[in-house]
Write a protein that holds these residues in place. Structure first.
Motif, PDB file in Angstrom:
ATOM      1  N   PRO A 246      36.291 -56.462  29.529  1.00 41.07           N
ATOM      2  CA  PRO A 246      36.482 -55.169  30.193  1.00 41.07           C
ATOM      3  C   PRO A 246      35.230 -54.300  30.053  1.00 41.07           C
ATOM      4  CG  PRO A 246      37.698 -55.244  28.111  1.00 41.07           C
ATOM      5  CD  PRO A 246      37.160 -56.617  28.338  1.00 41.07           C
ATOM      6  N   LYS A 247      34.908 -53.578  31.103  1.00 39.85           N
ATOM      7  CA  LYS A 247      33.688 -52.752  31.116  1.00 39.85           C
ATOM      8  C   LYS A 247      33.900 -51.427  30.379  1.00 39.85           C
ATOM      9  CE  LYS A 247      30.581 -55.023  33.500  1.00 39.85           C
ATOM     10  NZ  LYS A 247      30.969 -56.159  32.667  1.00 39.85           N
ATOM     11  N   ARG A 248      32.804 -50.901  29.831  1.00 41.23           N
ATOM     12  CA  ARG A 248      32.823 -49.556  29.230  1.00 41.23           C
ATOM     13  C   ARG A 248      31.919 -48.658  30.050  1.00 41.23           C
ATOM     14  NH1 ARG A 248      32.301 -52.416  24.710  1.00 41.23           N
ATOM     15  NH2 ARG A 248      30.071 -52.102  24.515  1.00 41.23           N
ATOM     16  N   THR A 249      32.284 -47.391  30.125  1.00 38.93           N
ATOM     17  CA  THR A 249      31.447 -46.488  30.896  1.00 38.93           C
ATOM     18  C   THR A 249      30.682 -45.523  29.997  1.00 38.93           C
ATOM     19  OG1 THR A 249      33.456 -45.216  31.185  1.00 38.93           O
ATOM     20  CG2 THR A 249      32.718 -46.505  33.073  1.00 38.93           C
ATOM     21  N   ILE A 250      31.199 -45.353  28.769  1.00 35.17           N
ATOM     22  CA  ILE A 250      30.595 -44.357  27.888  1.00 35.17           C
ATOM     23  C   ILE A 250      29.354 -44.890  27.188  1.00 35.17           C
ATOM     24  CG2 ILE A 250      31.036 -42.985  25.801  1.00 35.17           C
ATOM     25  CD1 ILE A 250      34.089 -43.437  26.984  1.00 35.17           C
ATOM     26  N   TYR A 434      40.080 -56.629  23.263  1.00 37.93           N
ATOM     27  CA  TYR A 434      38.830 -56.062  23.791  1.00 37.93           C
ATOM     28  C   TYR A 434      39.083 -54.671  24.380  1.00 37.93           C
ATOM     29  CZ  TYR A 434      37.276 -60.948  23.522  1.00 37.93           C
ATOM     30  OH  TYR A 434      36.986 -62.209  23.105  1.00 37.93           O
ATOM     31  N   CYS A 435      40.204 -54.523  25.093  1.00 36.48           N
ATOM     32  CA  CYS A 435      40.523 -53.216  25.689  1.00 36.48           C
ATOM     33  C   CYS A 435      40.724 -52.172  24.594  1.00 36.48           C
ATOM     34  CB  CYS A 435      41.774 -53.294  26.558  1.00 36.48           C
ATOM     35  SG  CYS A 435      41.520 -54.243  28.062  1.00 36.48           S
ATOM     36  N   LYS A 439      38.790 -48.658  23.828  1.00 35.57           N
ATOM     37  CA  LYS A 439      39.500 -47.393  23.677  1.00 35.57           C
ATOM     38  C   LYS A 439      39.020 -46.680  22.410  1.00 35.57           C
ATOM     39  CE  LYS A 439      44.203 -45.975  23.117  1.00 35.57           C
ATOM     40  NZ  LYS A 439      45.457 -46.572  22.655  1.00 35.57           N
ATOM     41  N   LEU A 440      38.845 -47.437  21.337  1.00 29.35           N
ATOM     42  CA  LEU A 440      38.395 -46.848  20.077  1.00 29.35           C
ATOM     43  C   LEU A 440      37.017 -46.226  20.211  1.00 29.35           C
ATOM     44  CD1 LEU A 440      39.566 -49.546  17.530  1.00 29.35           C
ATOM     45  CD2 LEU A 440      40.393 -47.210  17.713  1.00 29.35           C
ATOM     46  N   VAL A 441      36.079 -46.928  20.834  1.00 29.11           N
ATOM     47  CA  VAL A 441      34.739 -46.340  20.964  1.00 29.11           C
ATOM     48  C   VAL A 441      34.749 -45.155  21.926  1.00 29.11           C
ATOM     49  CG1 VAL A 441      33.389 -48.324  20.186  1.00 29.11           C
ATOM     50  CG2 VAL A 441      33.953 -48.127  22.598  1.00 29.11           C
ATOM     51  N   ALA A 442      35.647 -45.210  22.911  1.00 31.92           N
ATOM     52  CA  ALA A 442      35.752 -44.066  23.818  1.00 31.92           C
ATOM     53  C   ALA A 442      36.242 -42.830  23.067  1.00 31.92           C
ATOM     54  CB  ALA A 442      36.713 -44.393  24.969  1.00 31.92           C
ATOM     55  N   GLU A 443      37.024 -43.057  21.984  1.00 32.19           N
ATOM     56  CA  GLU A 443      37.497 -41.942  21.148  1.00 32.19           C
ATOM     57  C   GLU A 443      36.427 -41.482  20.169  1.00 32.19           C
ATOM     58  OE1 GLU A 443      40.917 -43.637  19.272  1.00 32.19           O
ATOM     59  OE2 GLU A 443      42.120 -43.571  21.106  1.00 32.19           O
ATOM     60  N   GLY A 444      35.255 -42.120  20.199  1.00 27.33           N
ATOM     61  CA  GLY A 444      34.157 -41.676  19.339  1.00 27.33           C
ATOM     62  C   GLY A 444      33.978 -42.495  18.071  1.00 27.33           C
ATOM     63  N   MET A 460      30.817 -58.060  24.766  1.00 29.58           N
ATOM     64  CA  MET A 460      31.377 -56.808  24.254  1.00 29.58           C
ATOM     65  C   MET A 460      30.367 -55.828  23.650  1.00 29.58           C
ATOM     66  SD  MET A 460      34.521 -56.595  24.922  1.00 29.58           S
ATOM     67  CE  MET A 460      34.955 -55.179  23.895  1.00 29.58           C
ATOM     68  N   SER A 461      29.176 -56.295  23.269  1.00 34.17           N
ATOM     69  CA  SER A 461      28.280 -55.432  22.494  1.00 34.17           C
ATOM     70  C   SER A 461      27.352 -54.585  23.361  1.00 34.17           C
ATOM     71  CB  SER A 461      27.398 -56.283  21.563  1.00 34.17           C
ATOM     72  OG  SER A 461      28.193 -57.160  20.807  1.00 34.17           O
TER      73      SER A 461
END
Ligand SMILES: Nc1ncnc2c1ncn2[C@@H]1O[C@H](COP(=O)(O)OP(=O)(O)OP(=O)(O)O)[C@@H](O)[C@H]1O
Ligand SMILES: [Mg+2]
Length: 492
Positions: A246-250, A434-435, A439-444, A460-461
């Protein structure tokens, strides 16, 4: 002559609240490598434990070479030419490698010739291409080495049917190659192998036939040549699943952790790196490259001789895991059975243990809050359990791993170190994990991920550190790096 060396017919096995196997029929031909696949909790290990006399079925029949057979226990199974490499290591930590390998023999009354046993054990390991001292105590071995002992033990009986329950889950690529070579040799000798794995590529490399189990039922049996990976996944899960990352945008933010010149004699050589807020930092390298030792050092589980670690700009004291936790560092360990879980605690207690404050009202544990938390994770991670009260010892291997993850996801740690987080997890559930990481990194939060699965590290990295022999050989950007780039850095 009957073409099946083994047939299990109408096997049913229930546990309180669980139908683990529902009228399963399973047949294996002589000299084939037969894959048994299915989601976490599908019933694979249970079926194989019944075959090896570890547990008893409620009903069903078993035939060996066409003759109806009863297996009364583990020794009886061995006498009838059956052995098993257990998914969960079945080794005794306080005994030596040699003693562990021949323990099956020791169980029975006879005089032990220690010298002879050592020589035999060393010879066996050598013939398999493994080179470590059989006098070493098993408790001191790495997870990979324990796996090799477990393999050697199963092979020591010269069985005609050998079950391998996720034998490669903690092996390196080179050890995996060695095992595949052994499997091919055994097969050439007419030995039959039943092979369980969540790494579906392996099935196409070494297996002839594949049986898919879902929810305790046989869904399908096929020659490997007539099926694709996607077809297997669809039969396992009952729907198509996403196997991409899954992609991350942050984008990662400011530095949260700075590691400077971390040094430990013979193990870590002047390791320096930063970790940013909202970042997933991968650590790639071969097993034995010092990745786990580095992770343990920055969690406080292992000492370091020189160097320092700053969190949010301040040097921290890190003498124990308690210091690690106090600095909001959490770690999902590689070995779930030894350090990850309290096996006779419930699913709920294992999850909430990392953050009891969150489930306490007026200093008293609030069991409703605890239950809500546990239920949330059981749903999010699809943990297969009859109840949140179930003791984790009764869960399947992959579901135990999900509990370890849930426990650290619930902790309020800002920095999470994940050592082989998806080990033993089925393909469908990997994507969910992975999702959750995203979510965890999106929460900071920030994540350091160690994995032997290179595609996972690459997928993922944000950044990847490549380790070799206790050193960081270089850094790559996750977006553009390839597996070859990583291997090049290791070699150079
Ligand atoms: N001793 C036990 N007590 C209660 N339930 C059990 C016990 N052993 C297994 N189960 C349950 O039986 C089901 C099948 O478990 P099994 O270990 O066979 O799964 P598996 O297919 O090997 O999964 P994994 O891929 O995670 O190893 C699961 O729901 C599990 O929780
Ligand atoms: Mg299993």
């Amino acid at each position: 002559m009957n073409e099946y060396v083994l047939e299990m017919k109408g096997i049913t096995k229930t546990f309180p609240g669980v139908i683990a196997l529902d009228n399963v029929s399973f047949g294996v031909k002589k000299g084939e490598v037969h894959a048994l696949v299915g989601e976490n909790g599908a019933g694979k290990s249970t079926l194989m434990k019944i075959l090896n006399g570890v547990i008893k079925a409620n009903s069903g029949e078993m035939y060996l070479d066409g003759t109806k057979t009863n297996i009364s226990g583990v020794n009886d199974a061995q006498d009838k030419g059956l052995s098993i490499i257990f998914q969960e290591f079945n080794l005794i930590n306080t005994l030596s490698v040699a003693e562990n390998i021949f323990l099956g023999g020791l169980n029975r009354p006879k005089i032990v010739d220690w010298r002879n046993m050592r020589i035999k054990a060393q010879g066996l390991l050598k013939s398999l291409g493994f080179s470590f001292d059989v006098r070493r105590v098993v408790g001191e071995l790495s997870t990979a080495e324990k796996q090799l002992v477990e393999i050697a033990k199963a092979l020591s009986f010269n069985s005609k049917i050998i079950v391998m329950d996720e034998p490669t889950s903690s092996l390196t690529k080179s050890e995996e190659k060695m095992l595949f070579k052994i499997i091919k040799e055994l097969k050439a000798k007419g030995v039959t192998i039943i092979y369980i794995s969540h790494k579906l590529e392996e099935i196409f490399e070494i297996c002839d036939t594949v049986t898919v189990l879902r929810d305790g039922k046989v869904i399908d049996v096929n020659p490997v040549s007539a099926i694709t990976k996607d077809m297997i996944i669809e039969k396992m899960v009952g729907r198509t699943v996403d196997v991409e990352y899954p992609k991350r945008t942050i984008l990662p933010g400011e530095k949260v952790m700075e590691v400077k010149n971390l040094y430990r004699t013979k193990i870590l050589k002047n390791i320096s790196f930063d970790l940013r807020k909202g970042e997933i930092l991968g650590i790639a390298g071969l097993v034995g490259s010092g990745r786990t030792e580095l992770a343990e050092a920055i969690f406080g589980a292992e000492r370091f001789d020189k160097g320092n670690i700053k969190i949010n700009g301040k040097v921290i004291k890190l003498r124990s895991t308690r210091d690690g936790k106090a600095n909001s560092i959490g770690m999902v360990t590689e070995d779930r059975k030894e350090t990850g879980l309290v096996l006779d605690f419930s699913v709920t207690n294992n999850i909430t243990i990392t953050n009891l404050n969150n489930v306490t009202s007026q200093r008293i544990l609030n069991s409703r809050k605890e239950k809500d938390v546990a239920k949330r994770f059981i749903e999010e991670l699809k943990i297969k359990t009859p109840s949140h009260k179930q003791e984790v010892v009764n869960l399947s291997g992959g579901n135990q791993q999900k509990v370890v993850l849930a426990k650290w996801l619930f902790s309020n740690a800002d920095i999470l170190i994940l050592d082989e987080p998806t080990r033993g997890i089925d393909v469908g559930a990997k994507y969910e994990i992975y999702c959750l990481m995203n979510k965890l990194v999106a929460e900071g939060k920030s994540i350091i991920m160690i994995s032997s699965e290179l595609p996972e590290v690459l997928g993922m990295s944000d950044r990847i550190l490549v380790m070799h022999e206790g050193e960081i050989k270089g850094e790559l950007l996750g977006e553009s790096a390839s597996g070859e780039d990583v291997m090049q850095m290791i070699i150079n």
